[in-house]
Design an enzyme around this catalytic site. Structure first.
Site, short mmCIF file in Angstrom:
data_model
loop_
_atom_site.label_atom_id
_atom_site.label_comp_id
_atom_site.label_asym_id
_atom_site.label_seq_id
_atom_site.Cartn_x
_atom_site.Cartn_y
_atom_site.Cartn_z
N SER A 69 0.82 -1.21 0.00
CA SER A 69 0.00 0.00 0.00
C SER A 69 0.85 1.27 0.00
CB SER A 69 -0.93 0.01 1.22
OG SER A 69 -1.68 -1.18 1.26
N GLN A 70 0.22 2.35 -0.44
CA GLN A 70 0.85 3.68 -0.45
C GLN A 70 1.25 4.05 1.00
OE1 GLN A 70 -2.24 6.46 -1.19
NE2 GLN A 70 -0.89 8.20 -1.58
#
Ligand code: SAM
Length: 215
Positions: free
Chosen positions: A63-64
């Protein structure tokens, strides 16, 4: 090509996390310390600290950084929690949870991802993580209840077994929505009641399982 990963990490914390309102000093400290690039294949090293998710194989992503920070901060970890993570993926989020809670139980449905994460996290010296290749929508009954539950894949609805395994005053963060976009929901158990609030929109890969999406 050589990279100064310490500098990239410092910049990530300042420009992507602090500037967008992440305040928990413990979250900022561990994200400034954990070598995120090691959780990504060599060819994509250069993207490790960028402001977007990165592929980790098997059609999954890490994920970011901002979303990782937002979700972790919302768990309000103090250090003495039993924490359950659904969706080990690369193991990056697992490392963060292992730094901030007492024990982490992490479940991943794709065996190869789980084994890679297990190996790396052991090389990095983490000894407070239990791993399981399984359908995480069923939770991990033997070790319930959990003070904190983090789900890192998008669910069609609040996942019943996970709610049932949440301790009193426990917090759960889970993306809920359709297959393409979700809302990040924070659930807090208060006795038999559940408080819920939205932390905003997000976009996760699907949570696949008995209480999730069909494969
Ligand atoms: N937290 C991870 C990281 O830091 O790299 C990213 C996780 S990735 C966005 C979501 C992961 O959830 C994928 O690895 C996927 O295989 C896994 N997943 C999806 N459904 C699952 C389920 N029912 N049980 C366990 N893992 C699941």
């Amino acid at each position: 090509m050589s990279h100064d990963f310490n500098l990239s990490r410092e910049r990530m914390v300042k420009n992507q996390l602090v500037s967008r309102g992440i305040k928990d000093e413990r979250v900022l400290r561990v994200m400034g310390k954990i070598p995120r690039h090691l959780f990504i294949e060599d060819a994509l090293y250069g993207e490790a600290y960028n402001d977007h998710p990165v592929p980790i194989g098997e059609k999954q992503t890490i994920s970011q950084p901002y979303i990782v920070a937002l979700m972790t901060e919302a768990l309000e970890l103090k250090g003495d929690e039993n924490t359950l993570e659904i969706g080990t993926g690369s193991g990056y989020q697992t490392a963060i949870l292992a730094e901030l809670s007492s024990r982490v139980y992490t479940i991943e449905r794709i065996k190869s991802l789980l084994e890679n994460a297990r190996k790396l996290l052991s090389q990095l010296g983490y000894d407070n993580i239990l791993f399981k290749a399984f359908d995480g929508t069923l939770g991990w009954k033997e070790y319930a209840p959990f003070d904190a539950i983090m789900v890192t894949a998008g669910a069609p609805h609040l996942t019943k077994p996970l709610i049932d395994q949440l301790a009193d005053n426990g917090r759960m963060i889970i993306p809920v929505g359709d297959r393409y976009s979700q809302e990040l929901i924070k659930v807090i158990r208060k006795g038999k009641d559940l408080e819920q609030k939205s932390l905003g929109g997000c976009r996760f890969v699907n949570l696949i399982g008995v209480h999730g999406w069909p494969d």
